[in-house]
Design a protein around this motif. Structure first.
Motif, PDB file in Angstrom:
ATOM      1  N   TRP A   1      -0.566 -31.130 -11.285  1.00  0.00           N
ATOM      2  CA  TRP A   1      -1.771 -30.468 -11.790  1.00  0.00           C
ATOM      3  C   TRP A   1      -1.376 -29.278 -12.665  1.00  0.00           C
ATOM      4  O   TRP A   1      -1.947 -29.069 -13.743  1.00  0.00           O
TER       5      TRP A   1
ATOM      6  N   ASP B   1     -14.820 -24.742  -2.866  1.00  0.00           N
ATOM      7  CA  ASP B   1     -14.607 -25.267  -4.214  1.00  0.00           C
ATOM      8  C   ASP B   1     -13.134 -25.639  -4.435  1.00  0.00           C
ATOM      9  O   ASP B   1     -12.821 -26.696  -4.990  1.00  0.00           O
ATOM     10  N   LYS B   2     -12.224 -24.785  -3.977  1.00  0.00           N
ATOM     11  CA  LYS B   2     -10.800 -25.052  -4.153  1.00  0.00           C
ATOM     12  C   LYS B   2     -10.369 -26.296  -3.382  1.00  0.00           C
ATOM     13  O   LYS B   2      -9.588 -27.114  -3.876  1.00  0.00           O
TER      14      LYS B   2
ATOM     15  N   LYS C   1     -11.583 -29.422  -5.186  1.00  0.00           N
ATOM     16  CA  LYS C   1     -10.754 -29.703  -6.358  1.00  0.00           C
ATOM     17  C   LYS C   1      -9.399 -30.275  -5.948  1.00  0.00           C
ATOM     18  O   LYS C   1      -8.892 -31.214  -6.577  1.00  0.00           O
TER      19      LYS C   1
ATOM     20  N   LYS D   1      -9.680 -33.850  -4.833  1.00  0.00           N
ATOM     21  CA  LYS D   1      -9.831 -34.737  -5.989  1.00  0.00           C
ATOM     22  C   LYS D   1      -8.477 -35.020  -6.619  1.00  0.00           C
ATOM     23  O   LYS D   1      -8.173 -36.156  -6.970  1.00  0.00           O
ATOM     24  N   ARG D   2      -7.661 -33.972  -6.742  1.00  0.00           N
ATOM     25  CA  ARG D   2      -6.317 -34.142  -7.305  1.00  0.00           C
ATOM     26  C   ARG D   2      -5.437 -35.001  -6.382  1.00  0.00           C
ATOM     27  O   ARG D   2      -4.658 -35.827  -6.853  1.00  0.00           O
TER      28      ARG D   2
END
Length: 270
Positions: free
Chosen positions: A204, A257-258, A261, A264-265
């Motif tokens: 990422w 939120d982190k 994310k 998802k990664r």
């Protein structure tokens, strides 16, 4: 094992063990944080494995970090006790006892509620007075198993044990190993889950360099969630993640939120 009997007037005195106390030099005097100073100190230990040579500074820095109430003992660089019991030395015993005192002091600094199953040791965890180092040293000298000391004498919660270096029962230690270490060796080795997280974060960061400075907090939030029970609250995750990073806890919305994310990664990396 059974709970110890109360001491009597004829009880033997405390052994020669004492926790080394001294004034911690201000971090600004060297331009380094206490965590950085501890990391450098432990790197010295990795070369010659002489704990007694660094013991006083290790204990002073550990107490200084406890007073900051940010980086928990479980997540700090630290000397290791020899795994093979038959090869352990007096220095290994001193390290173990020192870590027990440091853990107790951390709980006191964080104002964790502890009800000791023997009133002799309750003053260690009373929050209205100064920390009793000599009594904590006496507690550290008791020849108890890790499980008995943490799970029965102190009845520490999983949340509390995850913060600590020495005061961890087998179940908590196994959960930490399952998340942070792999299993086996050679072709049959099972890769540690956190290494997969790190690989995803590196990929990422390669695509988005803004992520580079945030990799540690992403990793620690993932670890906090993995350590805690599946139903753990975002509040618990954010606080344990902060203690792993040695920072002030992020707000719940930011943590949620982190993690979304990161998940998802991670899904894209599999």
């Amino acid at each position: 094992e059974t709970l110890p009997k109360p001491p009597t007037a004829s009880s033997p005195p405390l052994t020669g063990y004492h926790f080394p106390l001294g004034i911690v030099a201000p971090a600004l005097a060297t331009g380094m944080s206490n965590e950085e100073r501890l990391r450098r100190l432990v790197s010295v230990w990795t070369v010659d494995r002489d704990y007694m040579a660094i013991r006083e500074e290790y204990c002073r820095l550990s107490i200084a970090l406890n007073n900051e109430c940010l980086l928990a003992p479980a997540f700090r660089p630290t000397p290791k006790i020899t795994k093979i019991s038959g090869k352990r030395t007096a220095a290994d015993l001193s390290l173990h006892q020192d870590q027990l005192v440091i853990d107790c002091h951390w709980l006191h600094c964080r104002r964790e509620i502890i009800i000791a199953q023997h009133e002799e040791y309750q003053p260690i965890f009373d929050l209205d007075g100064p920390f009793p180092f000599e009594l904590a040293a006496a507690f550290a000298c008791k020849k108890w198993s890790k499980k008995f000391r943490s799970d029965e004498v102190l009845s520490l919660t999983a949340w509390q044990q995850f913060q600590l270096q020495a005061l961890q029962g087998e179940a908590i230690r196994n959960r930490r190993n399952a998340s942070g270490n792999g299993f086996g060796m050679g072709t049959g080795r099972v890769q540690s889950p956190i290494s997969t997280v790190r690989q995803a974060l590196r990929e990422w960061s390669r695509k988005d360099r803004r992520i580079i400075k945030h990799q540690k907090i992403y990793e620690d939030l993932w670890l906090a969630r993995a350590l805690l029970s599946p139903g753990a609250s975002i509040n618990d995750i954010r606080h344990l993640g902060a203690m792993a990073s040695g920072v002030v806890a992020l707000n719940e919305r930011t943590v949620r939120d982190k993690l979304q994310k990161l998940d998802k990664r991670m899904a894209g990396a599999m």
